[in-house]
Motif scaffolding. Structure first.
Motif, PDB file in Angstrom:
ATOM      1  N   HIS A   1      43.909  36.599  49.928  1.00 24.66           N
ATOM      2  CA  HIS A   1      43.784  36.573  49.106  1.00 24.66           C
ATOM      3  C   HIS A   1      42.004  37.958  49.129  1.00 24.66           C
ATOM      4  O   HIS A   1      42.041  38.708  47.803  1.00 24.66           O
ATOM      5  CB  HIS A   1      42.530  35.745  48.963  1.00 24.66           C
TER       6      HIS A   1
ATOM      7  N   ALA B   1      44.432  45.065  42.635  1.00 23.62           N
ATOM      8  CA  ALA B   1      44.005  44.673  41.392  1.00 23.62           C
ATOM      9  C   ALA B   1      42.944  44.613  41.140  1.00 23.62           C
ATOM     10  O   ALA B   1      43.286  45.753  39.574  1.00 23.62           O
ATOM     11  CB  ALA B   1      44.167  42.815  41.197  1.00 23.62           C
ATOM     12  N   GLN B   2      41.033  45.092  41.703  1.00 23.36           N
ATOM     13  CA  GLN B   2      41.104  45.462  41.039  1.00 23.36           C
ATOM     14  C   GLN B   2      40.592  47.133  40.937  1.00 23.36           C
ATOM     15  O   GLN B   2      40.858  47.958  39.711  1.00 23.36           O
ATOM     16  CB  GLN B   2      39.271  45.828  41.894  1.00 23.36           C
TER      17      GLN B   2
ATOM     18  N   ASN C   1      44.584  41.706  48.064  1.00 23.38           N
ATOM     19  CA  ASN C   1      44.602  40.736  46.482  1.00 23.38           C
ATOM     20  C   ASN C   1      43.408  41.095  45.610  1.00 23.38           C
ATOM     21  O   ASN C   1      44.103  41.935  44.745  1.00 23.38           O
ATOM     22  CB  ASN C   1      45.019  39.647  46.251  1.00 23.38           C
ATOM     23  N   LYS C   2      42.436  40.727  46.008  1.00 22.30           N
ATOM     24  CA  LYS C   2      41.844  41.304  45.153  1.00 22.30           C
ATOM     25  C   LYS C   2      41.409  42.903  45.292  1.00 22.30           C
ATOM     26  O   LYS C   2      41.033  43.414  44.078  1.00 22.30           O
ATOM     27  CB  LYS C   2      40.247  40.244  45.684  1.00 22.30           C
TER      28      LYS C   2
ATOM     29  N   VAL D   1      38.421  48.908  27.742  1.00 23.13           N
ATOM     30  CA  VAL D   1      38.943  47.688  28.732  1.00 23.13           C
ATOM     31  C   VAL D   1      39.534  47.442  29.819  1.00 23.13           C
ATOM     32  O   VAL D   1      40.036  49.074  30.063  1.00 23.13           O
ATOM     33  CB  VAL D   1      39.737  47.068  27.382  1.00 23.13           C
ATOM     34  N   ILE D   2      39.076  47.004  30.842  1.00 27.50           N
ATOM     35  CA  ILE D   2      40.119  47.126  32.123  1.00 27.50           C
ATOM     36  C   ILE D   2      40.337  45.878  32.214  1.00 27.50           C
ATOM     37  O   ILE D   2      39.821  44.925  32.440  1.00 27.50           O
ATOM     38  CB  ILE D   2      39.019  47.090  33.253  1.00 27.50           C
ATOM     39  N   ASP D   3      41.912  45.734  32.107  1.00 22.19           N
ATOM     40  CA  ASP D   3      42.286  44.975  32.218  1.00 22.19           C
ATOM     41  C   ASP D   3      42.945  44.435  33.479  1.00 22.19           C
ATOM     42  O   ASP D   3      43.822  45.112  33.992  1.00 22.19           O
ATOM     43  CB  ASP D   3      43.804  44.826  31.666  1.00 22.19           C
ATOM     44  N   LEU D   4      42.558  43.458  34.030  1.00 20.01           N
ATOM     45  CA  LEU D   4      43.333  42.554  35.560  1.00 20.01           C
ATOM     46  C   LEU D   4      43.938  42.156  35.185  1.00 20.01           C
ATOM     47  O   LEU D   4      45.114  41.283  34.470  1.00 20.01           O
ATOM     48  CB  LEU D   4      42.401  42.056  36.171  1.00 20.01           C
ATOM     49  N   PRO D   5      44.932  43.200  36.863  1.00 22.83           N
ATOM     50  CA  PRO D   5      46.184  42.474  36.765  1.00 22.83           C
ATOM     51  C   PRO D   5      46.865  41.138  36.623  1.00 22.83           C
ATOM     52  O   PRO D   5      48.157  40.000  36.586  1.00 22.83           O
ATOM     53  CB  PRO D   5      47.052  42.815  37.656  1.00 22.83           C
ATOM     54  N   VAL D   6      45.840  40.444  37.667  1.00 21.20           N
ATOM     55  CA  VAL D   6      45.995  38.910  38.127  1.00 21.20           C
ATOM     56  C   VAL D   6      44.529  38.383  37.642  1.00 21.20           C
ATOM     57  O   VAL D   6      43.634  38.841  38.170  1.00 21.20           O
ATOM     58  CB  VAL D   6      46.104  38.517  39.702  1.00 21.20           C
TER      59      VAL D   6
ATOM     60  N   LEU E   1      31.965  47.829  40.348  1.00 23.06           N
ATOM     61  CA  LEU E   1      33.121  49.578  41.056  1.00 23.06           C
ATOM     62  C   LEU E   1      33.525  50.459  40.124  1.00 23.06           C
ATOM     63  O   LEU E   1      32.910  51.463  40.195  1.00 23.06           O
ATOM     64  CB  LEU E   1      34.456  49.011  41.074  1.00 23.06           C
ATOM     65  N   TYR E   2      33.449  50.214  38.696  1.00 22.08           N
ATOM     66  CA  TYR E   2      33.570  50.817  37.627  1.00 22.08           C
ATOM     67  C   TYR E   2      31.883  51.261  37.395  1.00 22.08           C
ATOM     68  O   TYR E   2      31.949  53.426  37.344  1.00 22.08           O
ATOM     69  CB  TYR E   2      33.804  50.565  36.100  1.00 22.08           C
TER      70      TYR E   2
ATOM     71  N   LEU F   1      41.395  37.025  38.672  1.00 20.49           N
ATOM     72  CA  LEU F   1      40.348  37.012  40.242  1.00 20.49           C
ATOM     73  C   LEU F   1      38.569  36.198  39.836  1.00 20.49           C
ATOM     74  O   LEU F   1      38.542  36.192  40.827  1.00 20.49           O
ATOM     75  CB  LEU F   1      39.622  38.683  40.234  1.00 20.49           C
TER      76      LEU F   1
ATOM     77  N   GLU G   1      42.728  52.455  34.027  1.00 22.88           N
ATOM     78  CA  GLU G   1      42.288  52.766  32.686  1.00 22.88           C
ATOM     79  C   GLU G   1      41.465  54.987  32.894  1.00 22.88           C
ATOM     80  O   GLU G   1      41.864  55.011  31.780  1.00 22.88           O
ATOM     81  CB  GLU G   1      40.492  51.769  33.302  1.00 22.88           C
TER      82      GLU G   1
ATOM     83  N   THR H   1      34.638  43.696  39.376  1.00 23.76           N
ATOM     84  CA  THR H   1      35.576  45.485  39.095  1.00 23.76           C
ATOM     85  C   THR H   1      34.394  46.110  38.145  1.00 23.76           C
ATOM     86  O   THR H   1      34.017  47.726  38.286  1.00 23.76           O
ATOM     87  CB  THR H   1      36.384  44.713  38.420  1.00 23.76           C
TER      88      THR H   1
ATOM     89  N   LYS I   1      42.345  57.117  29.842  1.00 26.59           N
ATOM     90  CA  LYS I   1      41.928  58.062  29.341  1.00 26.59           C
ATOM     91  C   LYS I   1      42.101  59.375  29.019  1.00 26.59           C
ATOM     92  O   LYS I   1      42.106  60.218  28.110  1.00 26.59           O
ATOM     93  CB  LYS I   1      40.379  57.410  30.349  1.00 26.59           C
TER      94      LYS I   1
ATOM     95  N   ILE J   1      43.659  48.898  41.116  1.00 29.71           N
ATOM     96  CA  ILE J   1      44.510  48.831  40.044  1.00 29.71           C
ATOM     97  C   ILE J   1      44.318  49.242  38.708  1.00 29.71           C
ATOM     98  O   ILE J   1      44.416  50.269  38.075  1.00 29.71           O
ATOM     99  CB  ILE J   1      46.204  48.332  39.835  1.00 29.71           C
ATOM    100  N   SER J   2      43.486  48.129  38.254  1.00 30.85           N
ATOM    101  CA  SER J   2      43.019  48.174  36.767  1.00 30.85           C
ATOM    102  C   SER J   2      42.503  49.497  36.927  1.00 30.85           C
ATOM    103  O   SER J   2      41.994  49.656  35.358  1.00 30.85           O
ATOM    104  CB  SER J   2      42.360  46.604  36.203  1.00 30.85           C
ATOM    105  N   LEU J   3      41.276  49.831  37.213  1.00 25.86           N
ATOM    106  CA  LEU J   3      40.410  50.596  37.674  1.00 25.86           C
ATOM    107  C   LEU J   3      40.904  52.187  37.298  1.00 25.86           C
ATOM    108  O   LEU J   3      40.739  53.303  36.563  1.00 25.86           O
ATOM    109  CB  LEU J   3      39.449  51.030  38.670  1.00 25.86           C
TER     110      LEU J   3
END
Lengths: 235, 117
Positions: free
Chosen positions: B92, B99-100, B95-96, A59-64, A77-78, A66, B107, A74, B111, B102-104
């Motif tokens: 914008h 956010a990407q 920011n995108k 699970v990847i939780d986006l902070p805002v 990218l993973y 998008l 994760e 995202t 792990k 940070i979320s990656l």
């Protein structure tokens, strides 16, 4: 070594439909392929993230928030960073039956195209969506033919398979709002091969479409403009 | 010096002081302040040189001087709004990406934590 496949599920408030989708996905076994499920939670207001974690998925939780495009990217990218061979985008609302996944992978195996789109219009079966929406989709078919020279019947379908080359490109350049038709222009300009395969879709299990009422007019105008400028832009 | 001139000059000085304060406090970046400083310079110029507007209107062929002010300012404001939209679009995009990333990273971090436990 089996090919690594990442199933990317972009989610925004999908706690109602997600469990059955994930459950069905986890039943699928494809010889020669190793499937991994990734839920990208686009800052949902409900318990999407908790539900997804319960099902033992990544699970990847986006902070805002998008938007769908940013969420899908995202996932892409993973897939790129973790060296996956294929990425398959599948909606969390249950419209894309997981068992159709095998069809798309097999089609990719046979033809070797870079992008496979699961299309509900190649064969008139399953959920066909409303008249107005079909009219819009007809329009995008025409627009797509104009900009890419391709016959894509279901250019708004979010049921898609990306191979390594496509992942590489989408990781860098993927539109954020209503990305589906526009991304096809980007991909075809990059020289990727795009083909459709017929799948049977169901009406959504829960949640609401992001495109309704006046939104649909905005959708048409925004996407038309975006496609035009993607076409003109140097890649 | 006419009363109106004194009022505009005073207002101008207050405006410049306020902009300077914003910059000093770090609330306004210099690149955005340039436009505002130029605006005050113009206002200052015309509050000292009262005939200036008439002269400019004659040169550009505008019949009534106030119309020149409206046209000029509306145009300048539109351009500045466009500039702000460009800035917003850039923010914008940035920011995108953030956010990407940070979320990656989060994760990946989780792990590693799970592996250690």
């Amino acid at each position: 070594m089996p090919a690594k496949v990442l199933i990317v599920i972009p989610c925004y408030n999908e706690e109602a439909s997600l469990p059955s989708v994930l459950h069905e996905l986890q039943q699928i076994i494809l010889p020669g392929y190793q499937l991994k499920i990734l839920v990208v939670n686009d800052c949902s207001k409900d318990n999407t993230s908790v539900v997804a974690k319960k099902h033992n998925t990544i699970v990847i939780d986006l902070p805002v928030n998008l938007g769908i495009g940013g969420a899908v990217q995202t996932g892409i990218l993973y897939a790129r960073d973790n060296d996956f061979d294929l990425a398959i985008q599948l909606d969390g609302d249950g419209q894309h039956p997981p068992k159709e996944l095998a069809k798309m992978i097999r089609f990719h195996e046979e033809t070797g195209v870079n992008i496979v789109i699961g299309s509900r219009f190649l064969e008139k079966e399953g959920f066909q969506s409303s008249f107005a929406r079909r009219l819009g989709i007809q329009y995008f078919h025409w627009l797509n033919r104009l900009f890419t020279g391709l016959h894509v019947y279901d250019s708004t379908s979010g049921f898609r398979l990306f191979d390594r080359d496509a992942i590489e490109i989408a990781a860098i350049n993927y539109p954020d709002e209503y990305p589906e038709p526009e991304s096809l222009v980007v991909f075809s300009k990059a020289g990727l091969k795009i083909r459709e395969v017929a799948v049977i879709m169901s009406p959504r299990l829960g949640g609401k479409s992001s495109i309704r009422h006046f939104g649909s007019l905005y959708y048409c105008i925004k996407v038309s403009l975006a496609m035009l400028f993607s076409f003109i832009r140097k890649s | 010096m006419a009363k109106i001139q004194i009022i505009t000059i005073a207002a101008n000085i207050l405006f410049i002081l306020y902009i300077s304060r914003l910059i000093i406090k770090g609330k306004l970046r210099e690149e955005y302040a340039i436009v505002w400083v130029i605006c005050t310079v113009f206002l200052m110029l015309f509050s000292f040189w009262r005939n200036g507007l008439e002269v400019l209107a004659r040169i550009t062929g505008v019949y009534q001087a106030p119309n020149l002010v409206f046209t000029g300012f509306i145009f300048a404001i539109l351009i500045y709004l466009l500039h702000l939209s460009v800035v917003a679009s850039k923010l914008h995009n940035d920011n995108k990406k953030l956010a990407q990333e940070i979320s990656l990273l989060k994760e990946q971090f989780n792990k590693h934590l799970d592996k250690k436990e």
